[in-house]
Design an enzyme around this catalytic site. Structure first.
Site, PDB file in Angstrom:
ATOM      1  N   ALA A  62       0.855  -1.184   0.000  1.00 10.62           N
ATOM      2  CA  ALA A  62       0.000   0.000   0.000  1.00 10.62           C
ATOM      3  C   ALA A  62       0.892   1.235   0.000  1.00 10.62           C
ATOM      4  O   ALA A  62       2.059   1.155   0.372  1.00 10.62           O
ATOM      5  CB  ALA A  62      -0.879  -0.011   1.246  1.00 10.62           C
ATOM      6  N   GLY A 103       0.451  -5.169   0.654  1.00  5.66           N
ATOM      7  CA  GLY A 103      -0.661  -5.136  -0.296  1.00  5.66           C
ATOM      8  C   GLY A 103      -0.270  -5.747  -1.634  1.00  5.66           C
ATOM      9  O   GLY A 103      -1.113  -6.299  -2.348  1.00  5.66           O
TER      10      GLY A 103
END
Ligand code: 3HC
Length: 682
Positions: A62, A103
């Site tokens: 992320a 992520g």
């Protein structure tokens, strides 16, 4: 322009992300990924999808800089993106190079297949940011890689290599050669496979853990020391427990809830602050952009003691030849023998091969002649702390070393400018302060003298990265950043002993705070005699008294504590008597010392010293001080470092505590407290 583009390779749709430097999954990337999957779903001629990253890496996670902003929740948020990928009606192949982290690995786990080049690394480092994988990672990873591996990866945050990922089933194929064409070929192979291999629907690897419910507590117990004080490892473990105990849909809800809890806590903020602090530390103020580093092909080290040996090992391990100089043959042999033993111990733990040990030691040239340093590009002096000795050495180096060679001192306290003045080339002189054990500790203080040339600093910072250190620039002052802040702490700790506290009581406050050890444990480990005047008849303080009776710390089996043969400490009646003698002489009556007083006098004073360092311009920024303390002294990273911690504690409270104890408060600290600003933002 979107960082995501799509292209057709036969009946395979390739979704390419180009978001330098690390393909972080910011909003635009997530949006583009979803649009790419929609394109595949809406086009009958597309039979399979490949997701790939351009540049140095697949998605490294992320976008951390979006955390705490509305952008990170804006549609499509990462948990939505991964579900959309998994629900794609065509097989999706993640093609991994560089790092698939956080992520990024969650995107790969939501894909139906994963292929990777052998050099790729896969991991979920969220725990290092005080978090957990919050886009289904804690639920999909144990289903794909197994519960044991998922526990280890999520709770430590350490990535695994592609080969290991292949062995545990996290990667379906290792690709030798060009990633994209091979990934497309793989997608062609699997395009007709139905039902689609959805990680969230797999169960076989969870079943193993259901038969062994004690697994989680065993894991907690085995890692209790490592996880002490941290919130995030336990939350990661609980999420994986939920993966085993609950259906997927409920497990992800539990994951979401725990992710949000962590995200709103101080530890996550501290650890994310630290992530950026570490990277900021590499940036040097006042150095012209584009300053080229000097080339370092060969390093010289003077002194084969503990420091010199450790320093040399850093360069040898990085493949840089080292010439090491000692004055006596036996000291040289002893020093190089210890280096070999250290390498062999690493090999015995399986962290390097015998061949690598041979390679590293093969790059070492031991010598008794300073003249042999003539062809070195960098020479690091690591002899004992005596200004006259250092000046003499630097004077000689000036005559021996080639023009442009960098001359560095590993001094922990002494004035680099004075050392530099003993040469005709002060612009080439710099401090490189390694921390003991120098082959292990990550911190390097780069001490910038008044005349140190910009390219010398740039070289030092780059070289630090090469030898896997985190470098922080410090100005010339007694003890630089780290040791200077240690001084008030040690002084107050000693005074507190006299006033009524015990070494164990003070140490406990520091250990409970999260430090690896307290001031007296540290003193016993490092040597109580360091800096002692060596005259047993001159007893002016408790430390002199200890040294006079040979209580030099762990190496003598006695210091502030008594030690048994296994080096286990216990409170010492002898030390207690010495303390009481001093009290009697000083006319002090012992009183109850509270924990809060210990915090105020040994930790608030460090914050105050940090503020003075900033005020004096001896650190470039507050976060650099935090990097020094986390990497040099084991300050708990979940408290961010002393400057960040001061902000969480409240600057007004710190000022008040310092004043109440009679300390002079740094003006910067007072100003920040009055303005209700943060010290860690300086
Ligand atoms: N978000 C935002 N910026 C990032 C980033 C990220 N995830 N990862 C790296 N960067 C930035 C760095 O701050 C740095 O910026 P700068 O040049 O302005 O200083 C730049 O990218 C390059 O980073 P490094 O200097 O660290 O480059 P390296 O090549 O040495 O290392 C790396 C690359 C191994 C990818 C390393 O950057 C790294 O470990 N990044 C963090 C990975 C991570 O923690 N991912 C998990 C994120 S949390 C998450 O995914 C939550 C999810 O589960 C919901």
């Amino acid at each position: 322009m979107s960082p995501i583009t799509t292209s057709r390779h036969g009946d395979v749709l390739v979704i390419t992300s180009n978001n330098p430097p690390v393909n972080a999954l910011g909003h635009a990337v997530r949006d583009g990924l979803v649009k790419g999957i929609e394109e595949a779903n809406g086009d009958d001629s597309v039979k399979a999808v490949v997701i790939i990253g351009e540049g140095q890496t697949f998605f490294a996670g992320a976008d951390i800089s979006e955390f705490g902003t509305p952008k990170s929740f804006e549609y499509p948020a990462l948990p939505q993106v991964v579900d959309i990928i998994e629900n794609c009606t065509k097989p999706v192949v993640a093609a991994i190079h560089g790092t698939a982290l956080g992520g990024g690995l969650e995107v790969a786990l939501a894909s139906h297949y994963r292929v990777a080049v052998p050099s790729a690394k896969l991991g979920v480092p969220e725990v290092k940011l005080g978090l957990l994988p919050g886009a289904g990672g804690t639920q999909r990873l144990p289903r794909v890689a197994g519960v044991g591996k998922a526990l280890e990866m999520a709770s430590t945050g350490n990535p695994i290599g592609a080969q290991e990922a292949y062995d545990v089933g996290l990667v379906d194929r290792l690709i030798e050669g060009d990633l994209l064409p091979h990934a497309v070929a793989f997608a062609e192979e699997v395009k007709d496979n139905r039902p689609l291999a959805k990680s969230s629907e797999r169960d076989e690897k969870l079943a193993e853990a259901r038969d062994n419910p004690g697994l989680f507590d065993e894991f907690r117990k085995a890692n209790a020391r490592k996880f002490r004080g941290f919130d995030a490892p336990e939350y990661n473990i609980r999420c994986i427990e939920a993966a085993v105990a609950k259906p997927y849909a409920e497990g992800v809800l539990a994951e979401r809830q725990m992710f949000m809890e962590l995200m709103s806590g101080t530890q996550a903020k501290a650890q994310q602050y630290f992530f950026f602090s570490e990277r900021k530390a590499a940036k040097i103020d006042g150095v012209p952009e584009g300053t080229a580093p000097r080339e370092i092909k060969k390093v010289g080290v003077i002194g084969a003691g503990t420091m010199g040996g450790g320093i040399s090992m850093n360069f040898l391990s990085a493949g840089i030849p080292v010439t090491i100089v000692e004055m006596q043959q036996d000291a040289l042999d002893r020093g190089t023998g210890i280096m070999l033993k250290n390498y062999q111990a690493t090999a015995a733990k399986g962290r390097m091969t015998e061949a690598q040990v041979g390679q590293a030691m093969g790059l070492l040239t031991p010598t008794l002649k300073l003249e042999d340093l003539a062809d070195c590009d960098l020479v690091i002096e690591a002899v004992f702390e005596n200004m006259d000795v250092k000046k003499e050495i630097f004077g000689k180096l000036d005559g021996i070393c080639k023009p442009g060679a960098i001359l560095a001192s590993n001094t922990s306290y002494l004035d680099i400018d004075e050392i530099a003045a003993s040469t005709s080339r002060p612009q080439d002189v710099v401090g490189l302060h390694f921390f003991s054990p120098a082959n292990v500790m990550k911190l390097l203080e780069v001490v910038r003298g008044a005349k140190t040339a910009p390219d010398v600093l740039v070289t030092a910072m780059q070289l630090a990265k090469k030898i896997k250190k985190v470098a922080v620039v410090a100005g010339v002052c007694y003890g630089f950043i780290g040791n200077r802040m240690l001084i008030p702490r040690q002084m107050e700790a000693m005074k507190l002993l006299l006033e009524g506290a015990t070494p164990a009581q003070i140490d406990k406050v520091h250990v409970d705070f999260g430090m690896p050890m307290g001031p007296f444990q540290m003193s016993d480990l490092a040597g109580v005699d360091i800096g002692w005047h060596r005259d047993p008849n001159r007893i002016e303080n408790i430390r002199d008294a200890l040294c006079a009776v040979d209580r030099w710390g762990q190496k003598k089996g006695a210091g502030f504590y008594d030690y048994d043969e296994k080096r286990r400490p216990s409170p010492s009646p002898v030390v207690q008597n010495i303390i009481e003698d001093f009290r009697a002489k000083a006319g002090v009556t012992a009183r109850e010392v509270s924990e809060q007083e210990i915090v105020e006098r040994t930790l608030y004073t460090m914050v105050n010293e940090g503020a003075l360092i900033l005020e004096g311009g001896f650190a470039q920024r507050a976060s650099d001080i935090d990097v020094v303390w986390v990497y040099g002294y084991g300050w708990p990273v979940y408290r961010g470092g002393p400057m960040f911690w001061a902000d969480t504690e409240g600057l007004a409270k710190i000022v008040e505590g310092l004043e109440r104890n009679g300390f002079e408060v740094a003006q910067l600290l007072r100003d920040k407290a009055t303005a209700k600003e943060k010290l860690s933002k300086v």
